[in-house]
Design a protein around this motif. Structure first.
Motif, PDB file in Angstrom:
ATOM      1  N   LEU A   1       0.012  54.384  41.470  1.00  0.00           N
ATOM      2  CA  LEU A   1       0.051  54.006  40.062  1.00  0.00           C
ATOM      3  C   LEU A   1       1.317  53.205  39.755  1.00  0.00           C
ATOM      4  O   LEU A   1       2.367  53.446  40.339  1.00  0.00           O
ATOM      5  N   SER A   2       1.195  52.300  38.790  1.00  0.00           N
ATOM      6  CA  SER A   2       2.374  51.569  38.324  1.00  0.00           C
ATOM      7  C   SER A   2       3.158  52.470  37.371  1.00  0.00           C
ATOM      8  O   SER A   2       2.672  53.519  36.945  1.00  0.00           O
ATOM      9  N   ASP A   3       4.360  52.040  37.004  1.00  0.00           N
ATOM     10  CA  ASP A   3       5.177  52.837  36.087  1.00  0.00           C
ATOM     11  C   ASP A   3       4.487  53.017  34.740  1.00  0.00           C
ATOM     12  O   ASP A   3       4.547  54.098  34.146  1.00  0.00           O
ATOM     13  N   ALA A   4       3.827  51.968  34.249  1.00  0.00           N
ATOM     14  CA  ALA A   4       3.124  52.059  32.961  1.00  0.00           C
ATOM     15  C   ALA A   4       1.956  53.045  33.056  1.00  0.00           C
ATOM     16  O   ALA A   4       1.715  53.832  32.122  1.00  0.00           O
ATOM     17  N   GLU A   5       1.232  53.006  34.180  1.00  0.00           N
ATOM     18  CA  GLU A   5       0.111  53.936  34.358  1.00  0.00           C
ATOM     19  C   GLU A   5       0.608  55.374  34.457  1.00  0.00           C
ATOM     20  O   GLU A   5      -0.007  56.291  33.905  1.00  0.00           O
TER      21      GLU A   5
ATOM     22  N   ASP B   1       1.363  56.607  30.978  1.00  0.00           N
ATOM     23  CA  ASP B   1       0.140  56.956  30.241  1.00  0.00           C
ATOM     24  C   ASP B   1      -0.428  58.297  30.696  1.00  0.00           C
ATOM     25  O   ASP B   1      -0.785  59.141  29.879  1.00  0.00           O
ATOM     26  N   VAL B   2      -0.515  58.506  31.998  1.00  0.00           N
ATOM     27  CA  VAL B   2      -1.077  59.741  32.537  1.00  0.00           C
ATOM     28  C   VAL B   2      -0.212  60.940  32.141  1.00  0.00           C
ATOM     29  O   VAL B   2      -0.731  61.979  31.735  1.00  0.00           O
TER      30      VAL B   2
ATOM     31  N   ARG C   1      -1.351  60.111  43.414  1.00  0.00           N
ATOM     32  CA  ARG C   1      -1.346  58.652  43.289  1.00  0.00           C
ATOM     33  C   ARG C   1       0.032  58.111  42.934  1.00  0.00           C
ATOM     34  O   ARG C   1       0.183  56.917  42.684  1.00  0.00           O
TER      35      ARG C   1
END
Length: 150
Positions: free
Chosen positions: A97-101, A104-105, A135
């Protein structure tokens, strides 16, 4: 397709036939780590795909840390080898996952669990790690949970 361990074995045989030394040695190392995990504890057992994935994640992290250490010590040839081994192992891991994802999670996990303060860091981390499900690295998740809890 079979289990992840079967896939590793099949890919090892393919790499051996193709005389791909890097992939062969990396997969042998990964399978040795899986077998070690299988016999750890009181009784030998077959690992689930999630447990094999955890072993591969740990081995990938070891390669990344070793590459950094070798690069810092000026041993670029060894650092490049460790990086290449890590890249081979990353083919078997889920997309990171990216930092933004991650943000969000983690936000969804914290909201679902009703976590609000730093005193709830432990349970919040457990919920966030379950939501991330391998992830993303634990350190990145912990940093985000810490940031969001204030």
């Amino acid at each position: 397709m079979g289990t992840l361990k079967d896939r590793l074995n099949d890919d090892l045989h393919t790499a051996m036939k193709a005389r791909d030394e890097l992939t062969t040695s990396t997969l042998r190392m990964a399978l040795a780590a899986v077998r070690t995990a299988e016999v750890a504890g009181k009784q030998a057992r077959e690992l689930s795909d999630d447990e094999v994935l955890a072993v591969l994640t740990k081995e990938t992290k070891k390669r990344r840390e070793a590459a950094t250490a070798f690069a810092d010590a000026g041993r670029t040839d060894q650092a490049a080898k460790e990086t290449a081994e890590g890249e081979v192992l990353e083919h078997y891991l889920p997309k990171q996952l990216s930092d933004a994802e991650i943000a969000d999670v983690v936000a969804q996990a914290l909201a679902a669990g009703g976590f609000t303060g730093k005193g709830q860091m432990g349970p919040a981390m457990k919920a966030a790690q379950a939501a991330v499900a391998g992830r993303a690295e634990g350190g990145r998740v912990a940093a985000e949970v810490r940031r969001q809890l204030g």
